[in-house]
Scaffold this active site. Structure first.
Site, mmCIF file in Angstrom:
data_model
loop_
_atom_site.group_PDB
_atom_site.id
_atom_site.type_symbol
_atom_site.label_atom_id
_atom_site.label_comp_id
_atom_site.label_asym_id
_atom_site.label_seq_id
_atom_site.Cartn_x
_atom_site.Cartn_y
_atom_site.Cartn_z
ATOM 1 N N GLU A 432 0.855 -1.182 0.000
ATOM 2 C CA GLU A 432 0.000 0.000 0.000
ATOM 3 C C GLU A 432 0.892 1.234 0.000
ATOM 4 O O GLU A 432 1.778 1.363 0.844
ATOM 5 C CB GLU A 432 -0.952 0.041 1.195
ATOM 6 C CG GLU A 432 -1.821 1.297 1.173
ATOM 7 C CD GLU A 432 -2.981 1.281 2.142
ATOM 8 O OE1 GLU A 432 -3.457 2.384 2.502
ATOM 9 O OE2 GLU A 432 -3.409 0.185 2.549
ATOM 10 N N GLU A 477 -4.766 0.322 -2.385
ATOM 11 C CA GLU A 477 -4.576 1.774 -2.481
ATOM 12 C C GLU A 477 -3.138 2.155 -2.852
ATOM 13 O O GLU A 477 -2.450 2.853 -2.125
ATOM 14 C CB GLU A 477 -5.005 2.435 -1.164
ATOM 15 C CG GLU A 477 -6.503 2.288 -0.945
ATOM 16 C CD GLU A 477 -6.983 2.847 0.377
ATOM 17 O OE1 GLU A 477 -8.053 3.474 0.401
ATOM 18 O OE2 GLU A 477 -6.300 2.643 1.405
ATOM 19 N N GLU A 553 -14.352 -2.833 -0.010
ATOM 20 C CA GLU A 553 -14.629 -2.210 1.282
ATOM 21 C C GLU A 553 -15.958 -1.481 1.154
ATOM 22 O O GLU A 553 -16.221 -0.809 0.154
ATOM 23 C CB GLU A 553 -13.531 -1.222 1.691
ATOM 24 C CG GLU A 553 -12.168 -1.851 1.951
ATOM 25 C CD GLU A 553 -11.083 -0.821 2.264
ATOM 26 O OE1 GLU A 553 -11.427 0.310 2.670
ATOM 27 O OE2 GLU A 553 -9.898 -1.147 2.084
#
Length: 1066
Positions: A432, A477, A553
């Site tokens: 990430e 991300e 998510e």
């Protein structure tokens, strides 16, 4: 020469020489002398032990107390430490995070890197932990074979020495680092020394939303392998189109010295055997020599082989029925003697995306998923088997069937338990780069390619034998770059049996087989620049888009949140290509800390003096740190339940039940039903539930609704329980429930009551006359002076202030019952969702709390506009009007009409008018501070747990009773909490309230909740605070950084009216 035969440098480097290279600031150096990744090995020396999964004598744990010294930077470590412990060294447990043992401080950040962003450089002040321990080996280990050391998890980078000699280097906190110790070992005592760096260039790839901590936080062990040994094993299952037969494909590689690889007499003398067991039954077996068919013009592989076993009528693995076989892979010598064996649990299952649907064994699966960090409040990121199992059992009990390993590969044992108990897993690479600008800066930089690549490929090589893993994830991300595209292709080539997902770059790039957005909403578009988030209904209908959509998510469960969750599940069940998602997230990531008096409390970002920090954003769980449930967990359980109910008719009373199980019969379910009148059962029954997968059945419960002997609301409650315990649930576990309000049958007094009334009618008439005479003697009295208005009835006196117009006291037998007057309430202690991203250093004007502040909602000035009294024949009526303004601007107007009758009741009609300039208020209600403290609260309404207008799917209407302390939900960051909606009767001590209202009752005022930073700092106040709401805004929860309360749950009208009847039983 293979990587396994690489020998250490002949010239040993000194500690200063090694550190001077600063390997931890070179993204192209991720390891020295680390062995290749592979599935976990045990090196059993007999087949039975492998088949039965007994502890292997070839493993030796190094967990326990190690000697530990802490330094603020690696250059401060004395050179002689690699050979002997330092005088100031102290014991430290392994596995553990050193920050939880008094060294350094844990840091919590979400997006922001905890160090200055200058990749690959890290601060010179780089906290460093020096670990060491001694161990001895069995003489047989030294006599022959290879001895390895395996570190399952070290954060974030480390160097290794054995007996004063440097062995190697590794980074990637969440995957094993394995080294060959054989050249360094000696008879007798051996010493291991490990220098661990808190920060490395790898830290730029580990910017996950979590506590940043360091140390050897997973298991350490030694493994002894024979000289010639199994090097890698890859197991795949291939099912026939009808799922009636399967091929078990095993690719096994053997470590053979490179000089012997081209000698057929050597390689041909070794054989591999695969035995497949189902419990103690041998299902299939196959044996063949090393070697493959020709791969290209240069010929075959001579150090590996592929074995394919055909299995007829295999029992399939799924999360619903996790049937496991056991494959034992044996390496045999030319005399057919066992050299070593490895064994793995095998699940026959197929994962495929077909016709736009993710399918397990040919059936489109609905992902009932949750994101899970590895976190324990006492031990941080060091997780033991008990904690792992606790999470799995809770997930299964609350109707979860999937978990995303956010955002890194988990402890190896996690996958074995998911295999065994049945959970679908998204295995995610430890990548990430959320804090980079843009996020794709490193994924588009070729110099970082190897660092990215190893984190993906080594994850796949370690975990690919687990049937529970149904999806690979490239990370979280990190934008979208060429690296992601390359790694996507690598996985698809090396493991074509599983899809790949990756959200970065907009959730719909060519590097993902699944549309996997985060926090996309059901019906609302979020047109962000570059990466728009369309509504999930719209997304699946975009041109040329045929992939399934599974939210990686959604439903941000931060504090008092989770509003609107049921809307997602309505959409999932309506649109087949909306196949569920993974809630954010499982557990509040709070750590146990201690105050100045040594008392423990749950801490969040900043509580350890850590800077930077993102405060309470680490607490987004469905469960508290100790795994006790948030109320939102019940909402998830109900929305995700595997049985759906519909009411077909009331005469006769018939319901339909649909099973959403894809594979299992409902052979351990019992249907219970009750017809409830005002919370009391008037008719009930039960019967076994016999449903095939994906089938529906009608159940005739009663021929007609019962005749009632008193008026009231009639409800039908149904629930499904499991009579027998299962591996994941106790007997009588409730797995599904539903409730309907039934039409009201005619009220028919019982014949006994009718006859009694006729027989005793003269006596009843006489009693009524006596009662009327007593009422005349104790009629309502009204007293007025310049300061107060008093209404008295028997032992009760209601006192109004002429200045405020408020009921400022309720006397009972000359005892004051109010500590604070009864008054309007329009605000709530802000939820995390109300605050959004507003902080002291950053104000989001769009956040609800900022809108309320700007409008003056927290600083309202009240004026009594009028106060009128009417003494009627049977009652006293007081009418009061109140104005609320801020900076002389009228914002709210409320009109209260109080009626006092000769039954000692106070009925209040409230009308509220809201200025058009005012943002929608959080609530329209009243509050007061009662002098009483009663141990128990009883109510007729929705319960038993906390519920809000947009989070009440799991709540049921009924008569409930709870201790007062359980009416407060102890969110770690205090906020509005504890509401119970749609209440018709509330009993608290001698108080009774009736009407149609929501209520909250607690020892803590709204004001205290607003100004207190932690739950443990709340102080019980005198008496009891009672909040009564006619209307309450939803809590929201699609995310926690933008207003997410749906319009239907916002108080947008200009006027509101409600009525409450109060009574104190003297």
């Amino acid at each position: 020469m293979t990587s396994q035969e690489k020998v250490p440098f002949q010239v040993q480097l000194s500690l200063p020489q090694i550190l001077s290279r600063r390997d931890w600031e070179n993204p192209q150096i991720t390891q020295y002398h680390r062995l290749e990744a592979h599935p976990p090995f045990h090196s059993w020396r007999d087949v039975e032990s492998a088949q039965k999964d007994r502890p292997s004598p070839q493993q030796q744990t190094l967990n326990g107390l190690w000697s530990f010294s802490y330094f603020t930077q690696p250059e401060a470590v004395p050179e002689h430490w690699v050979r002997c412990d330092l005088a100031e060294a102290k014991p430290l447990p392994v596995p553990a995070n050193w920050q939880l043992h008094g060294y350094d401080a844990p840091i919590y950040t979400n997006i922001q890197y905890p160090i200055p962003v200058n990749p690959p450089r890290v601060p010179d002040l780089n906290p460093t932990g020096c670990y060491s321990r001694d161990f001895t080996l069995e003489p047989s280990w030294l006599a022959s074979g290879k001895t390895r050391i395996i570190f399952d998890g070290v954060s974030s980078a480390f160097y290794l020495w054995c007996n004063g000699q440097w062995v190697g280097y590794s980074q990637d906190s969440r995957l094993p680092a394995e080294f060959d110790l054989t050249p360094y070992l000696q008879a007798g005592s051996n010493r291991i020394a490990v220098l661990v760096l808190r920060w490395s260039d790898g830290s730029y790839l580990e910017d996950q939303d979590m506590w940043r901590m360091s140390g050897i936080f997973r298991d350490v062990k030694l493994l002894h392998k024979p000289e010639i040994h199994l090097r890698d094993i890859h197991i795949m299952t291939h099912l026939s189109p009808e799922f009636t037969s399967a091929n078990l494909e095993v690719m096994a590689a053997v470590n053979i010295p490179s000089l012997q690889l081209n000698d057929p007499q050597v390689t041909g003398s070794y054989q591999l055997r695969v035995q497949l067991w189902l419990a103690d039954k041998l299902v299939a077996s196959l044996q063949q020599p090393l070697g493959t068919q020709a791969i290209d013009e240069r010929g075959p592989y001579t150090d590996r082989t592929q074995l394919v076993l055909r299995i007829d009528q295999p029992l399939l693995w799924s999360a619903e029925q996790p049937t496991l076989y056991r494959a034992v892979v044996s390496l045999l010598n030319h005399q057919q003697e066992l050299i070593e064996a490895e064994a793995y649990d095998v699940g026959f299952r197929q994962v495929a995306i077909h016709q736009g649907l993710l399918k397990i064994n040919g059936k489109a699966v609905l992902i009932r998923g949750v994101n899970r960090h590895e976190h324990h409040p006492q031990t941080g990121q060091a997780i033991d088997e008990e904690s792992l199992l606790q999470d799995i059992l809770l997930m299964k009990q609350h109707n979860f069937n999937a978990v995303r390993c956010s955002h890194y590969p988990n402890h190896p044992l996690w996958y074995r338990l998911c295999d065994r108990y049945g959970l679908y897993v998204v295995d995610e690479a430890n990548i990430e780069t959320h804090g980079m600008q843009p996020m794709s800066r490193l994924s588009d930089d070729p110099s970082w390619f190897s660092a990215f690549s190893e984190r993906v490929t080594r994850m796949v090589q370690r975990d690919r034998n687990h049937p529970c893993i149904i999806i690979w994830s490239l990370g979280n991300e990190s934008g979208h770059g060429a690296t992601h595209d390359a790694l996507y292709r690598w996985i698809k080539t090396n493991d074509p049996t599983r899809p790949v997902q990756y959200e970065g770059g907009g959730a719909n790039t060519l590097a993902t087989d699944i549309l996997c957005p985060m926090y996309a909403r059901v019906d609302e578009d979020q047109p962000f620049p570059a990466v728009p988030k369309w509504s999930i209904k719209k997304w699946i209908g975009l041109p040329n888009e045929s992939r399934p959509l599974i939210l990686c998510e959604y439903a941000h469960a931060m504090g008092n949140s989770f509003g609107g969750f049921a809307r997602y599940w309505q959409a999932f069940r309506q649109y087949p290509r909306l196949q569920g998602g993974f809630i954010w997230d499982w557990v509040d990531q709070s750590l146990t800390h201690h105050n100045d008096h040594g008392q423990p409390y749950w801490a969040y970002g900043g509580d350890f003096g850590d800077t930077p920090n993102d405060r309470q954003f680490c607490m987004n769980g469905l469960v508290f740190p100790d795994r006790s449930p948030h109320p939102s967990l019940y909402e998830a359980q109900c929305a995700q339940q595997f049985f759906q109910f519909s009411l077909l008719s009331t005469t006769p009373l018939v319901i339909n039940i649909t099973s959403e199980y894809l594979f299992r019969e409902s052979d351990n379910e019992q249907l219970y039903w009750r017809i409830m009148l005002e919370g009391e059962s008037v008719l009930e029954g039960s019967q076994p539930l016999n449903l095939s997968p994906e089938s529906s059945q009608c159940y005739r419960l009663a021929e007609k609704l019962p005749t009632l002997n008193k008026p009231g609301q009639l409800w039908l409650n149904v629930e499904i329980r499991q009579p027998k315990e299962t591996p994941w649930s106790p007997a009588q576990h409730r797995s599904a429930w539903h409730q309907w309000r039934l039409p009201q049958p005619l009220f028919s007094p019982s014949s006994d009551l009718t006859n009694a009334t006729a027989h005793y009618a003269p006596q009843l008439q006489h009693n009524l006359q006596l009662q009327h005479n007593r009422q005349l003697q104790h009629d309502l009295q009204l007293q007025q002076d310049e300061q107060h208005i008093k209404v008295t009835y028997q032992q009760q006196c209601w006192q109004f202030s002429r200045q405020t117009g408020r009921l400022d006291q309720w006397w009972v037998a000359d005892k004051p019952m109010l500590l604070r007057p009864l008054q309007d309430q329009f605000v709530r202690a802000p939820l995390d969702n109300d605050i959004g991203i507003s902080e002291a250093t950053h104000i989001d004007p769009n956040a609800w709390v900022e809108r309320w502040k700007k409008a003056g909602m927290y600083q309202l000035q009240q004026r009594c506009l009028s106060l009128h009294v009417d003494h009627l024949s049977h009652s006293v009526q007081i009418s009061a009007e109140y104005g609320y303004e801020f900076e002389q601007e009228p914002l709210l107007h409320s009109h209260w009409v109080y009626r006092f009758d000769r039954h000692g009741r106070m009925t209040i009609d409230v009308n509220v008018r809201i200025a058009t300039s005012l943002p929608a208020p959080a609530r329209i209600g009243m509050c007061c501070q009662l002098a009483d403290i009663s141990p128990t609260v009883e109510w007729l309404g929705l319960g038993p747990h906390e519920n809000y207008p947009d989070r009440q799917l799991a709540a049921q209407y009924g008569h409930w009773s709870l201790p007062l302390e359980q009416m407060h939900t102890a969110y770690i960051f205090p906020s509005e909490n504890g509401l119970r909606c749609n209440t018709h009767t509330l009993n608290y001590g001698r108080w009774t309230l009736t009407g149609d209202f929501h209520f909250g009752i607690s020892r803590y005022s709204t004001q205290q909740l607003m100004v207190t930073s932690h739950q443990h700092l709340l102080e019980p106040e005198e008496g009891t605070w009672l909040n009564i709401d006619g209307f309450h805004m939803g809590v929201g929860g699609d995310d926690s950084w933008s207003p997410s309360v749906h319009i239907d749950d916002i108080l947008t009208r200009e006027t509101y009216q409600y009525q409450i009847c109060w009574q104190y039983k003297v």
